[in-house]
Design a protein around this motif. Sequence first.
Motif, PDB file in Angstrom:
ATOM      1  N   ILE A  96      10.736  31.234  47.127  1.00 62.72           N
ATOM      2  CA  ILE A  96      10.504  29.993  47.440  1.00 62.72           C
ATOM      3  C   ILE A  96       8.780  29.679  47.415  1.00 62.72           C
ATOM      4  CG2 ILE A  96      10.613  28.126  48.888  1.00 62.72           C
ATOM      5  CD1 ILE A  96      13.364  29.214  49.631  1.00 62.72           C
ATOM      6  N   VAL A  97       8.070  28.856  46.607  1.00 59.96           N
ATOM      7  CA  VAL A  97       6.553  28.770  46.812  1.00 59.96           C
ATOM      8  C   VAL A  97       6.241  27.322  47.303  1.00 59.96           C
ATOM      9  CG1 VAL A  97       6.181  30.451  45.073  1.00 59.96           C
ATOM     10  CG2 VAL A  97       6.610  28.014  44.502  1.00 59.96           C
ATOM     11  N   GLY A  98       7.140  26.570  47.602  1.00 54.03           N
ATOM     12  CA  GLY A  98       6.795  25.034  48.083  1.00 54.03           C
ATOM     13  C   GLY A  98       8.038  24.304  48.003  1.00 54.03           C
ATOM     14  N   MET A  99       7.500  22.596  48.357  1.00 52.79           N
ATOM     15  CA  MET A  99       8.475  21.972  48.429  1.00 52.79           C
ATOM     16  C   MET A  99       7.860  20.691  47.597  1.00 52.79           C
ATOM     17  SD  MET A  99      10.481  19.809  51.623  1.00 52.79           S
ATOM     18  CE  MET A  99       8.929  19.202  52.581  1.00 52.79           C
ATOM     19  N   ALA A 100       8.613  19.908  46.777  1.00 51.15           N
ATOM     20  CA  ALA A 100       7.939  18.926  46.151  1.00 51.15           C
ATOM     21  C   ALA A 100       7.690  17.525  46.886  1.00 51.15           C
ATOM     22  CB  ALA A 100       8.907  18.500  45.035  1.00 51.15           C
ATOM     23  N   LEU A 101       6.708  17.114  47.040  1.00 52.04           N
ATOM     24  CA  LEU A 101       6.367  15.833  47.560  1.00 52.04           C
ATOM     25  C   LEU A 101       6.465  14.533  46.843  1.00 52.04           C
ATOM     26  CD1 LEU A 101       3.583  17.087  50.193  1.00 52.04           C
ATOM     27  CD2 LEU A 101       5.915  16.986  50.435  1.00 52.04           C
ATOM     28  N   SER A 102       6.433  14.911  45.602  1.00 49.82           N
ATOM     29  CA  SER A 102       6.442  13.690  44.374  1.00 49.82           C
ATOM     30  C   SER A 102       7.274  14.252  43.540  1.00 49.82           C
ATOM     31  CB  SER A 102       4.914  13.541  44.236  1.00 49.82           C
ATOM     32  OG  SER A 102       4.761  14.508  43.316  1.00 49.82           O
ATOM     33  N   ALA A 103       8.040  13.338  42.474  1.00 49.43           N
ATOM     34  CA  ALA A 103       8.701  13.567  41.462  1.00 49.43           C
ATOM     35  C   ALA A 103       7.966  13.946  40.338  1.00 49.43           C
ATOM     36  CB  ALA A 103       9.618  12.358  40.939  1.00 49.43           C
ATOM     37  N   ALA A 104       8.555  14.706  39.466  1.00 49.07           N
ATOM     38  CA  ALA A 104       7.868  15.036  38.135  1.00 49.07           C
ATOM     39  C   ALA A 104       8.625  15.558  37.023  1.00 49.07           C
ATOM     40  CB  ALA A 104       6.762  16.207  38.417  1.00 49.07           C
ATOM     41  N   SER A 105       8.430  15.226  35.768  1.00 49.85           N
ATOM     42  CA  SER A 105       9.033  15.666  34.641  1.00 49.85           C
ATOM     43  C   SER A 105       8.444  16.729  34.094  1.00 49.85           C
ATOM     44  CB  SER A 105       9.204  14.488  33.504  1.00 49.85           C
ATOM     45  OG  SER A 105      10.109  13.325  34.330  1.00 49.85           O
ATOM     46  N   LYS A 106       9.037  17.457  32.992  1.00 50.14           N
ATOM     47  CA  LYS A 106       8.415  18.446  32.210  1.00 50.14           C
ATOM     48  C   LYS A 106       6.897  17.965  32.115  1.00 50.14           C
ATOM     49  CE  LYS A 106       9.023  21.578  28.400  1.00 50.14           C
ATOM     50  NZ  LYS A 106       8.431  22.824  29.063  1.00 50.14           N
ATOM     51  N   ASP A 107       6.156  19.066  32.368  1.00 52.52           N
ATOM     52  CA  ASP A 107       4.523  18.965  32.092  1.00 52.52           C
ATOM     53  C   ASP A 107       3.849  18.031  32.923  1.00 52.52           C
ATOM     54  OD1 ASP A 107       4.765  21.455  30.209  1.00 52.52           O
ATOM     55  OD2 ASP A 107       5.427  19.888  28.424  1.00 52.52           O
ATOM     56  N   GLU A 108       4.599  17.278  33.790  1.00 55.53           N
ATOM     57  CA  GLU A 108       3.824  16.384  34.413  1.00 55.53           C
ATOM     58  C   GLU A 108       3.283  17.173  35.792  1.00 55.53           C
ATOM     59  OE1 GLU A 108       5.847  12.104  33.593  1.00 55.53           O
ATOM     60  OE2 GLU A 108       6.475  13.317  35.524  1.00 55.53           O
ATOM     61  N   THR A 109       2.238  16.678  36.544  1.00 50.87           N
ATOM     62  CA  THR A 109       1.740  17.293  37.652  1.00 50.87           C
ATOM     63  C   THR A 109       2.384  16.678  38.990  1.00 50.87           C
ATOM     64  OG1 THR A 109      -0.443  17.665  36.631  1.00 50.87           O
ATOM     65  CG2 THR A 109      -0.269  17.750  38.836  1.00 50.87           C
ATOM     66  N   LEU A 110       2.803  17.403  39.856  1.00 55.51           N
ATOM     67  CA  LEU A 110       3.529  16.954  41.070  1.00 55.51           C
ATOM     68  C   LEU A 110       2.567  17.612  42.238  1.00 55.51           C
ATOM     69  CD1 LEU A 110       6.459  19.014  42.227  1.00 55.51           C
ATOM     70  CD2 LEU A 110       5.479  19.515  40.330  1.00 55.51           C
ATOM     71  N   ARG A 111       2.775  16.776  43.458  1.00 56.74           N
ATOM     72  CA  ARG A 111       2.220  17.382  44.654  1.00 56.74           C
ATOM     73  C   ARG A 111       3.230  18.114  45.593  1.00 56.74           C
ATOM     74  NH1 ARG A 111      -2.768  16.859  46.328  1.00 56.74           N
ATOM     75  NH2 ARG A 111      -2.707  14.615  45.833  1.00 56.74           N
ATOM     76  N   VAL A 112       2.751  19.511  45.793  1.00 60.55           N
ATOM     77  CA  VAL A 112       3.353  20.395  46.281  1.00 60.55           C
ATOM     78  C   VAL A 112       2.737  20.811  47.753  1.00 60.55           C
ATOM     79  CG1 VAL A 112       4.101  22.959  46.019  1.00 60.55           C
ATOM     80  CG2 VAL A 112       3.890  21.447  44.041  1.00 60.55           C
ATOM     81  N   LEU A 113       3.930  20.844  49.043  1.00 55.71           N
ATOM     82  CA  LEU A 113       3.586  21.494  50.163  1.00 55.71           C
ATOM     83  C   LEU A 113       3.886  22.891  50.051  1.00 55.71           C
ATOM     84  CD1 LEU A 113       3.149  21.049  53.187  1.00 55.71           C
ATOM     85  CD2 LEU A 113       5.683  20.900  53.265  1.00 55.71           C
ATOM     86  N   PRO A 114       2.955  23.811  50.317  1.00 54.10           N
ATOM     87  CA  PRO A 114       3.173  25.171  49.982  1.00 54.10           C
ATOM     88  C   PRO A 114       4.122  25.904  51.180  1.00 54.10           C
ATOM     89  CG  PRO A 114       1.012  24.645  50.888  1.00 54.10           C
ATOM     90  CD  PRO A 114       1.295  23.431  50.671  1.00 54.10           C
TER      91      PRO A 114
END
Length: 129
Positions: A96-114
């Motif tokens: 486990i490297v993080g938790m998503a703080l936003s939604a994203a689809s393939k190749d999009e950028t998302l915000r990650v809480l490490p």
Amino acid sequence: MPYHESSRITLIAAAPIARASLVKLESGGLKVCGADGTPVGFTELGAAAAGDHVSVRLMNAQGTFECRAAGSITPGALLMPAADGAVAAHSGGALIVGMALSAASKDETLRVLPLFSRTPSATPAGAGA
């Protein structure tokens, strides 16, 4: 041994690295982290070629990161390393490297809480129940 109190470190790329990639450190230099790798951090700008200096936000840094999605990710999903330095929704016994703080689809950028956990059955600190 020197001690540096910073959330960033400059490393040398072993090959081109895309912006917002999860990266690992090997004897040949900095490389994109795949599904079986252990990341050192995330790139903010990436590298155009091998030998480039790359600023890396370390996994233990405060704050959040941007990373590329390997597939569809929903907010609150735990994340694991995926191919080409991207992250994917966590499954099985993966790191486990993080938790998503936003939604994203393939190749999009998302915000990650490490978050960092090698114990997939345990909920990492800060991930809630």
